[in-house]
Design a protein around this motif. Structure first.
Motif: not given
Length: 401
Positions: A353-362
């Protein structure tokens, strides 16, 4: 401002001249949605198996035993079919069922009289989860029969002797009443009390596992598209286009802003197409369609600048592609594209969730479920895009000269 639009139109025309690439980008979310629906279905993902039962007893005990698999949640996972022994063996050998249960003759008599009875369960070795469920349920039922004998064994044996007289029925009723009285000290009040707690904030997620997977898979497509568009900087560098722009009076950052505008429009188109396909194929609920598209386009533009920065750090195009793949694949795996955060180990989910794409997905999942993106999240993306735009512009201008 005119030069910004000119630069954007130039990139859009280049993309239009390559319809295969454009169709591939639009086909990525479509193919992902279609595959997920085919594999997991539109509804909630549940195991679905078949239990074949050979009933050689034809008594009330066998009927109750078979009916236990057709009650409650088990009926949604396991379908029961009665067959003869030869047919059951043939079908289980072909792998056409999860398990085969053979109920022997005189099973009901043995159950009532407390005598040994042997149930035969043949598992399908090609399956694991459903045969385990069937075996565990069968084990619980046999344990229940044992405790029933411990509590009301004499009454059951009395009933098994034949049709009782009126006096026998009255005596059995009295015996059952005495057994219930003996158990009352455990049941009233109960020795074990169950406390339930409702966790607030939990919402149903329509669409099942396919809808759960789609936001992460959609961002994998966005990430790959952003990486593909970022490689365009090497095409313009090798063709001399960047050097010509640097030597003109026009601002190089305006040229880069035009490229960002073109990327923003392409990602908005892909996001709208992907969400529409996911809505109709996988029943993905989109509470705020325009906001979801805007978020995909803006955050995807940030990923584009991130990939372009990696491209500009490499000494040649081959190294740039290797560096991009080295960074892109781990980020997509951690960022919820291959596995949803809800199914990942807690530690990996927190990192993802801290990765750029993971945060965007969240944040996209929040929009899909009806929550608005916080102004802080939008401000963070815009600040990142502005800072990356300045850094990338400086870096590419320097290498182009």
């Amino acid at each position: 401002m005119r030069f910004v639009f000119t630069s954007a139109v130039k990139d859009l025309r280049r993309i239009r001249r390559d319809p295969v690439m454009l169709l591939t980008w639009l086909g990525i979310p479509t193919l992902i949605a279609l595959l997920l629906v085919v594999i997991f279905g539109r509804g909630d993902a549940r195991p679905n198996g078949k239990l074949l039962i050979v009933d050689e007893d034809q008594g009330i005990g066998a009927t109750l035993l078979a009916g236990a698999f057709s009650q409650g949640a088990l009926s949604n996972m396991i379908s029961v079919e009665k067959v003869d022994r030869e047919e059951g063996r043939r079908r289980i050998n072909k792998g056409n069922a999860s398990a085969l249960l053979v109920i022997p003759k005189n099973f009901t008599t043995a159950l009532l009289e407390g005598k040994p009875a042997k149930l035969q369960l043949v598992r399908n070795p090609a399956q694991r989860i459903l045969p385990d469920i069937i075996e565990q349920v069968l084990s619980m039922l046999t344990d229940s029969a044992f405790y029933l004998q411990m509590v009301a064994g004499p009454q059951l044996r009395e009933a098994a002797r034949g049709t009782p007289t009126d006096a026998g029925i009255a005596q059995i009723s009295v015996q059952f009443n005495h057994a219930a009285a003996d158990l009352r000290k455990y049941l009233a009040p109960p020795v074990i009390q169950l406390e339930t707690k409702v966790i607030e904030g939990k919402t149903d997620k329509p669409g099942g596992f396919a809808a759960l997977m789609l936001p992460g898979m959609l961002y994998m497509a966005v990430f790959f598209i952003a990486g593909g568009l970022a490689t365009d900087v090497w095409r313009e560098r090798t063709s001399g286009a960047l050097r010509r722009v640097v030597t003109t009076p026009a601002s190089f950052r305006a040229f880069l802003a035009g490229k960002l505008l073109a990327v923003l429009l392409v990602l908005a188109l892909v996001g709208a197409f992907g969400l529409t396909v996911a809505h109709f194929l996988a029943d993905l609920r989109v509470s705020n369609f325009p906001l979801a598209i805007l978020w995909i386009a803006v955050s995807g533009t940030g990923l584009y600048l991130f990939m372009m920065l990696l491209q500009s750090l490499a000494s040649n195009e081959r190294v740039a592609n290797m560096l991009s793949n080295f960074v892109l694949l781990p980020l997509t795996m951690l960022g919820g594209s291959f596995f949803p955060f809800d199914l990942m180990p807690k530690g990996f989910a927190q990192i993802g969730r801290l990765t750029p794409n993971g945060w965007s997905v969240t944040e996209l999942q929040k929009i899909l479920h009806g929550a608005a993106v916080s102004p802080v999240a939008f401000a963070a993306v815009i600040l990142f895009v502005a800072a990356a735009w300045l850094v990338v512009g400086w870096r590419i201008r320097r290498t182009a000269c």
